[in-house]
Design an enzyme around this catalytic site. Structure first.
Site, mmCIF file in Angstrom:
data_model
loop_
_atom_site.group_PDB
_atom_site.id
_atom_site.type_symbol
_atom_site.label_atom_id
_atom_site.label_comp_id
_atom_site.label_asym_id
_atom_site.label_seq_id
_atom_site.Cartn_x
_atom_site.Cartn_y
_atom_site.Cartn_z
ATOM 1 N N ARG A 189 0.818 -1.218 0.000
ATOM 2 C CA ARG A 189 0.000 0.000 0.000
ATOM 3 C C ARG A 189 0.852 1.269 0.000
ATOM 4 O O ARG A 189 0.514 2.252 -0.639
ATOM 5 C CB ARG A 189 -0.921 -0.002 1.211
ATOM 6 C CG ARG A 189 -1.976 -1.090 1.094
ATOM 7 C CD ARG A 189 -3.014 -0.877 2.148
ATOM 8 N NE ARG A 189 -4.030 -1.907 2.126
ATOM 9 C CZ ARG A 189 -5.040 -1.938 2.967
ATOM 10 N NH1 ARG A 189 -5.165 -1.003 3.872
ATOM 11 N NH2 ARG A 189 -5.934 -2.897 2.904
ATOM 12 N N ASP A 213 -15.846 8.838 9.859
ATOM 13 C CA ASP A 213 -14.721 7.950 9.550
ATOM 14 C C ASP A 213 -13.445 8.787 9.622
ATOM 15 O O ASP A 213 -13.471 10.011 9.496
ATOM 16 C CB ASP A 213 -14.872 7.329 8.157
ATOM 17 C CG ASP A 213 -14.055 6.054 8.001
ATOM 18 O OD1 ASP A 213 -14.630 4.958 8.117
ATOM 19 O OD2 ASP A 213 -12.813 6.145 7.799
HETATM 20 C C1 SAM Z 1 -13.732 -2.320 7.531
HETATM 21 S S1 SAM Z 1 -14.396 -0.699 7.536
HETATM 22 C C2 SAM Z 1 -15.949 -0.985 8.316
HETATM 23 C C3 SAM Z 1 -17.062 -0.221 7.655
HETATM 24 C C4 SAM Z 1 -18.455 -0.483 8.227
HETATM 25 N N1 SAM Z 1 -18.545 -0.095 9.603
HETATM 26 C C5 SAM Z 1 -18.841 -1.923 8.055
HETATM 27 O O1 SAM Z 1 -18.885 -2.689 9.030
HETATM 28 O O2 SAM Z 1 -19.106 -2.356 6.926
HETATM 29 C C6 SAM Z 1 -13.408 0.051 8.824
HETATM 30 C C7 SAM Z 1 -13.422 1.585 8.761
HETATM 31 O O3 SAM Z 1 -12.856 2.071 9.977
HETATM 32 C C8 SAM Z 1 -12.159 3.270 9.688
HETATM 33 N N2 SAM Z 1 -11.209 3.533 10.787
HETATM 34 C C9 SAM Z 1 -10.049 2.904 11.088
HETATM 35 N N3 SAM Z 1 -9.468 3.452 12.162
HETATM 36 C C10 SAM Z 1 -10.284 4.459 12.565
HETATM 37 C C11 SAM Z 1 -10.238 5.419 13.616
HETATM 38 N N4 SAM Z 1 -9.216 5.449 14.485
HETATM 39 N N5 SAM Z 1 -11.228 6.319 13.718
HETATM 40 C C12 SAM Z 1 -12.260 6.315 12.849
HETATM 41 N N6 SAM Z 1 -12.379 5.443 11.827
HETATM 42 C C13 SAM Z 1 -11.397 4.530 11.684
HETATM 43 C C14 SAM Z 1 -11.505 2.972 8.350
HETATM 44 O O4 SAM Z 1 -11.164 4.156 7.674
HETATM 45 C C15 SAM Z 1 -12.578 2.149 7.641
HETATM 46 O O5 SAM Z 1 -13.352 2.941 6.783
#
Ligand code: SAM
Length: 289
Positions: A49, A159
């Protein structure tokens, strides 16, 4: 670290030198700033990445890239975080949560709107990725919350990743994702909520109006002072270590009303973390006091 011969050959063939130190610097930074814990197995993923970022910036080594990241207010720092988040999501992912909303949560809101005359309801989709999750909530509200028209109902969707929020706000998806929307729900909305044209599907204005997107790091202070009726935080705590997860869940508790629901991902059990919650469905927790 002992590398197998194959791994060593792979590393030799790489465009950029990627040392243990480089990996450690990167892993520590992303852990400190975003809570994401990267184990050694993620080395190849991190290389894959971030080498795109090195190419884009025309840097010669990961050492130079790490030097750039020393300034966490730099423009690159956000791109670095964006590159390391995993955004996989889906409309109506973990469908049992939306069934619980339809059968339990929304009837309770309707009863409160009718009986107690309450008119303000708030739901938070924390870590909303490209928007499929909050739009799934919005579609469920439109189809099954009778009081929607009369009440002030809003979904906050947050997010950390700035790129993915641009996609979420745009509300445009591929046609193939249309099949993720439950036909029964679409029937109730009689084609008003979502439009399909060519190979695109777009959320309609009524759906989009219900959702407000904001960039928010779950580890940072939160600006919201209101209390939510439900919080959905799914498939992000799996990237956090136990301490970060525990702190986060305690903060969610302070933002959730008594009787409200916390929805977590299938691998994110809260058992043993909060004792004032009752598990009322598959990874659905009701706040009891
Ligand atoms: C795998 S996705 C999950 C999306 C959705 N909640 C679902 O279950 O389908 C994880 C998301 O968490 C966000 N994320 C990761 N670390 C984070 C943080 N410290 N604060 C806010 N968002 C975060 C990422 O950018 C990503 O979009």
């Amino acid at each position: 670290m002992v590398l197998s011969t194959l791994q060593a050959k792979n590393e030799e063939a790489r465009e950029y030198r990627f040392t243990d130190r480089d990996f450690r610097v990167i892993a520590d930074l992303v852990h400190d700033k975003a809570g994401i814990a990267l184990s050694d197995e993620k080395r190849n993923l991190v290389y894959g990445r971030l080498s795109k970022r090195l190419r884009h910036l025309q840097l010669e080594s990961f050492r130079d890239y790490c030097a750039l990241l020393e300034d966490d207010s730099s423009e690159e720092f956000q791109d670095f975080i964006n590159a390391l988040t995993t955004n996989h999501t889906k409309f109506f992912r973990e469908a049992h949560h939306f069934i619980h909303m339809k059968d339990v949560f929304l009837p309770q809101l309707d009863a409160e709107a009718k009986g107690a005359g309450r008119s303000k309801f708030r739901i938070w989709s924390a870590a909303c990725s490209s928007g499929e999750e909050p739009y799934s909530i919005a579609l469920t509200l439109m189809a099954y919350l009778a009081a929607l028209e009369k009440c002030d109902v809003r979904i906050l969707a947050t997010d950390l990743d700035s790129n993915i929020l641009t996609k979420a706000r745009n509300a445009e998806y591929s046609h193939s994702q249309y099949s993720d929307l439950p036909p029964k729900l679409l029937n109730r909305l009689s084609g008003k909520a979502v439009s399909v044209s060519g190979n695109k599907m777009k959320m309609g204005d009524d759906v989009r109006r219900l959702v407000t997107f904001r960039q928010l790091n779950l580890l940072s202070p939160w600006p919201m002072d209101g209390i939510f009726d439900a919080i959905m935080c799914r498939n992000v705590m799996i990237y956090f270590d136990d301490e970060t997860k525990e702190k986060l869940v305690k903060r969610f508790d302070r933002q959730l009303k008594v009787g409200g629901y916390l929805y977590t991902g299938h691998a994110e059990s809260l058992l043993g973390v909060l004792d004032n919650y009752k598990m009322v469905g598959r990874t659905v927790y009701e706040k009891m006091e």
